[in-house]
Write a protein that holds these residues in place. Structure first.
Motif, PDB file in Angstrom:
ATOM      1  N   ILE A 110       0.837  -1.206   0.000  1.00  0.00           N
ATOM      2  CA  ILE A 110       0.000   0.000   0.000  1.00  0.00           C
ATOM      3  C   ILE A 110       0.872   1.256   0.000  1.00  0.00           C
ATOM      4  CG2 ILE A 110      -1.688   1.329   1.345  1.00  0.00           C
ATOM      5  CD1 ILE A 110      -2.857  -1.157  -0.057  1.00  0.00           C
ATOM      6  N   ALA A 111       1.917   1.260   0.822  1.00  0.00           N
ATOM      7  CA  ALA A 111       2.803   2.427   0.892  1.00  0.00           C
ATOM      8  C   ALA A 111       3.506   2.664  -0.442  1.00  0.00           C
ATOM      9  CB  ALA A 111       3.828   2.242   2.005  1.00  0.00           C
ATOM     10  N   LEU A 112       3.985   1.615  -1.077  1.00  0.00           N
ATOM     11  CA  LEU A 112       4.666   1.775  -2.363  1.00  0.00           C
ATOM     12  C   LEU A 112       3.718   2.267  -3.451  1.00  0.00           C
ATOM     13  CD1 LEU A 112       7.022  -1.351  -2.348  1.00  0.00           C
ATOM     14  CD2 LEU A 112       7.649   1.065  -2.015  1.00  0.00           C
ATOM     15  N   ILE A 113       2.506   1.740  -3.453  1.00  0.00           N
ATOM     16  CA  ILE A 113       1.517   2.206  -4.438  1.00  0.00           C
ATOM     17  C   ILE A 113       1.196   3.676  -4.195  1.00  0.00           C
ATOM     18  CG2 ILE A 113      -0.886   1.968  -5.201  1.00  0.00           C
ATOM     19  CD1 ILE A 113      -0.563  -1.077  -4.717  1.00  0.00           C
ATOM     20  N   PHE A 114       1.034   4.057  -2.930  1.00  0.00           N
ATOM     21  CA  PHE A 114       0.749   5.460  -2.622  1.00  0.00           C
ATOM     22  C   PHE A 114       1.900   6.360  -3.063  1.00  0.00           C
ATOM     23  CE2 PHE A 114       1.243   9.089   0.239  1.00  0.00           C
ATOM     24  CZ  PHE A 114       0.118   9.805  -0.136  1.00  0.00           C
ATOM     25  N   LEU A 115       3.128   5.966  -2.757  1.00  0.00           N
ATOM     26  CA  LEU A 115       4.280   6.780  -3.161  1.00  0.00           C
ATOM     27  C   LEU A 115       4.340   6.948  -4.673  1.00  0.00           C
ATOM     28  CD1 LEU A 115       7.081   5.503  -0.764  1.00  0.00           C
ATOM     29  CD2 LEU A 115       6.038   7.770  -0.811  1.00  0.00           C
ATOM     30  N   ALA A 116       4.136   5.851  -5.394  1.00  0.00           N
ATOM     31  CA  ALA A 116       4.159   5.931  -6.859  1.00  0.00           C
ATOM     32  C   ALA A 116       3.047   6.840  -7.376  1.00  0.00           C
ATOM     33  CB  ALA A 116       4.033   4.527  -7.460  1.00  0.00           C
ATOM     34  N   LEU A 117       1.848   6.672  -6.837  1.00  0.00           N
ATOM     35  CA  LEU A 117       0.727   7.526  -7.251  1.00  0.00           C
ATOM     36  C   LEU A 117       0.993   8.997  -6.941  1.00  0.00           C
ATOM     37  CD1 LEU A 117      -2.576   5.689  -6.271  1.00  0.00           C
ATOM     38  CD2 LEU A 117      -2.004   6.629  -8.499  1.00  0.00           C
ATOM     39  N   ALA A 118       1.497   9.281  -5.759  1.00  0.00           N
ATOM     40  CA  ALA A 118       1.774  10.659  -5.366  1.00  0.00           C
ATOM     41  C   ALA A 118       2.813  11.281  -6.283  1.00  0.00           C
ATOM     42  CB  ALA A 118       2.234  10.711  -3.909  1.00  0.00           C
ATOM     43  N   MET A 119       3.852  10.523  -6.603  1.00  0.00           N
ATOM     44  CA  MET A 119       4.887  11.063  -7.491  1.00  0.00           C
ATOM     45  C   MET A 119       4.344  11.305  -8.894  1.00  0.00           C
ATOM     46  SD  MET A 119       8.189   8.924  -6.064  1.00  0.00           S
ATOM     47  CE  MET A 119       9.021   8.978  -7.600  1.00  0.00           C
ATOM     48  N   VAL A 120       3.605  10.345  -9.425  1.00  0.00           N
ATOM     49  CA  VAL A 120       3.062  10.478 -10.780  1.00  0.00           C
ATOM     50  C   VAL A 120       2.054  11.625 -10.849  1.00  0.00           C
ATOM     51  CG1 VAL A 120       1.569   9.332 -12.478  1.00  0.00           C
ATOM     52  CG2 VAL A 120       3.506   8.106 -11.485  1.00  0.00           C
ATOM     53  N   LEU A 121       1.127  11.684  -9.896  1.00  0.00           N
ATOM     54  CA  LEU A 121       0.105  12.730  -9.940  1.00  0.00           C
ATOM     55  C   LEU A 121       0.684  14.120  -9.691  1.00  0.00           C
ATOM     56  CD1 LEU A 121      -2.859  10.873  -8.223  1.00  0.00           C
ATOM     57  CD2 LEU A 121      -2.547  11.351 -10.653  1.00  0.00           C
ATOM     58  N   SER A 122       1.679  14.214  -8.810  1.00  0.00           N
ATOM     59  CA  SER A 122       2.331  15.508  -8.582  1.00  0.00           C
ATOM     60  C   SER A 122       3.084  15.956  -9.825  1.00  0.00           C
ATOM     61  CB  SER A 122       3.296  15.426  -7.401  1.00  0.00           C
ATOM     62  OG  SER A 122       2.592  15.259  -6.211  1.00  0.00           O
ATOM     63  N   THR A 123       3.800  15.029 -10.452  1.00  0.00           N
ATOM     64  CA  THR A 123       4.538  15.347 -11.680  1.00  0.00           C
ATOM     65  C   THR A 123       3.583  15.776 -12.787  1.00  0.00           C
ATOM     66  OG1 THR A 123       6.256  13.770 -11.063  1.00  0.00           O
ATOM     67  CG2 THR A 123       6.170  14.441 -13.376  1.00  0.00           C
ATOM     68  N   MET A 124       2.471  15.055 -12.907  1.00  0.00           N
ATOM     69  CA  MET A 124       1.476  15.410 -13.931  1.00  0.00           C
ATOM     70  C   MET A 124       0.864  16.783 -13.651  1.00  0.00           C
ATOM     71  SD  MET A 124      -0.462  11.779 -14.692  1.00  0.00           S
ATOM     72  CE  MET A 124      -1.950  12.632 -15.157  1.00  0.00           C
ATOM     73  N   ALA A 125       0.560  17.074 -12.397  1.00  0.00           N
ATOM     74  CA  ALA A 125      -0.040  18.367 -12.048  1.00  0.00           C
ATOM     75  C   ALA A 125       0.922  19.503 -12.364  1.00  0.00           C
ATOM     76  CB  ALA A 125      -0.424  18.393 -10.568  1.00  0.00           C
ATOM     77  N   VAL A 126       2.190  19.331 -12.043  1.00  0.00           N
ATOM     78  CA  VAL A 126       3.181  20.369 -12.338  1.00  0.00           C
ATOM     79  C   VAL A 126       3.348  20.513 -13.848  1.00  0.00           C
ATOM     80  CG1 VAL A 126       5.638  20.973 -12.165  1.00  0.00           C
ATOM     81  CG2 VAL A 126       4.388  20.180 -10.137  1.00  0.00           C
ATOM     82  N   ALA A 127       3.392  19.388 -14.566  1.00  0.00           N
ATOM     83  CA  ALA A 127       3.563  19.437 -16.020  1.00  0.00           C
ATOM     84  C   ALA A 127       2.373  20.111 -16.706  1.00  0.00           C
ATOM     85  CB  ALA A 127       3.763  18.031 -16.571  1.00  0.00           C
ATOM     86  N   LEU A 128       1.174  19.847 -16.211  1.00  0.00           N
ATOM     87  CA  LEU A 128      -0.023  20.407 -16.848  1.00  0.00           C
ATOM     88  C   LEU A 128      -0.306  21.852 -16.436  1.00  0.00           C
ATOM     89  CD1 LEU A 128      -2.466  17.364 -16.597  1.00  0.00           C
ATOM     90  CD2 LEU A 128      -1.410  18.281 -18.675  1.00  0.00           C
ATOM     91  N   PHE A 129      -0.124  22.169 -15.162  1.00  0.00           N
ATOM     92  CA  PHE A 129      -0.555  23.469 -14.648  1.00  0.00           C
ATOM     93  C   PHE A 129       0.582  24.372 -14.165  1.00  0.00           C
ATOM     94  CE2 PHE A 129      -3.909  20.322 -13.560  1.00  0.00           C
ATOM     95  CZ  PHE A 129      -4.865  20.751 -14.479  1.00  0.00           C
TER      96      PHE A 129
END
Length: 175
Positions: free
Chosen positions: A23-42
Motif C-alpha cells: 500500500i505504501a509503495l503504491i501510494f508513493l508511486a501515485l503521489a509522485m506520478v500525480l504531482s509530476t502530472m499536475a506540475v507538467a499540466l498546470f
C-alpha cells in the motif's frame, strides 16, 4: 455479525507488514506520478509549483482511498489487515458502551455477560496478534473470573461472535 477467527500471530504480522508495504509503495508511486502530472499540466517552468505538488499528493490520497475500498479491500493479500480492522472496530463498539456493559454485567444481564466475554476474547486475540503482552496478565485474570461467573449462571462462555442485538439490549437497558 463479526466472528473471531483463529489466526497465527506470526503469519498475521508477516502478512500485514507485506500488505502495508504494498500500500505504501503504491501510494508513493501515485503521489509522485500525480504531482509530476499536475506540475507538467498546470505549473510554470522554474516557478513555484508547491501547490501543484501538494495537489498531486492530495489526489493520490483520494485515489488510494477509492482503491482501498473498491479494489484492495477484497483481495486475499489484504485479508489479515481487513480482519484486524474489523476486530478493532468491533472491540471499539463494545468499548463505547462499556459503562453500560459493566453495570449490566453486575446486574446479571445475560446479553451483557456475552458481550463482555466477546470483548475479552477479542481483546486477547488482538493483544496476541499485535504481540502486545503488557496487559495480558490482568486481562487473563478478568477473563477467567468472568468465564467462571458465566459457567455458574449456565451461560455458554464460547462467545466468538458479536451480535449487534447484544449492544442494543445493553444500551436499551440503561436508557
Amino acid at each position: 455479525m463479526f466472528e473471531i477467527q483463529p489466526m497465527n500471530a506470526e503469519t498475521y504480522r508477516q502478512q500485514t507488514r507485506r500488505s502495508t508495504l504494498v500500500i505504501a509503495l503504491i501510494f508513493l508511486a501515485l503521489a509522485m506520478v500525480l504531482s509530476t502530472m499536475a506540475v507538467a499540466l498546470f505549473g510554470t517552468p522554474g516557478g513555484d509549483n508547491l501547490r501543484f505538488n501538494i495537489g498531486g499528493v492530495f489526489a493520490a490520497v483520494l485515489v488510494m482511498a477509492a482503491l482501498m475500498r473498491k479494489v484492495f479491500w477484497t483481495q486475499a493479500w489484504m485479508a489479515p489487515a481487513v480482519y484486524s480492522w474489523q476486530l478493532k472496530r468491533s472491540l471499539m463498539s463494545v468499548t463505547n458502551v462499556m459503562h453500560h456493559v459493566t453495570a449490566a454485567v453486575e446486574a446479571g444481564d445475560p446479553s451483557a455477560m456475552k458481550l463482555l466475554r466477546f470483548y475479552h476474547l477479542g481483546l486477547s486475540q488482538m493483544h496476541q496478534l499485535d504481540g502486545n503482552s503488557s496487559d495480558h496478565g490482568q486481562l487473563r485474570r478478568e477473563m477467567e473470573q468472568h468465564e467462571a461467573r458465566m459457567q455458574a449462571l449456565g451461560i455458554n462462555p464460547d462467545q466468538n461472535r458479536l451480535d449487534p442485538a447484544w449492544l442494543e439490549a445493553v444500551k436499551q437497558a440503561r436508557t
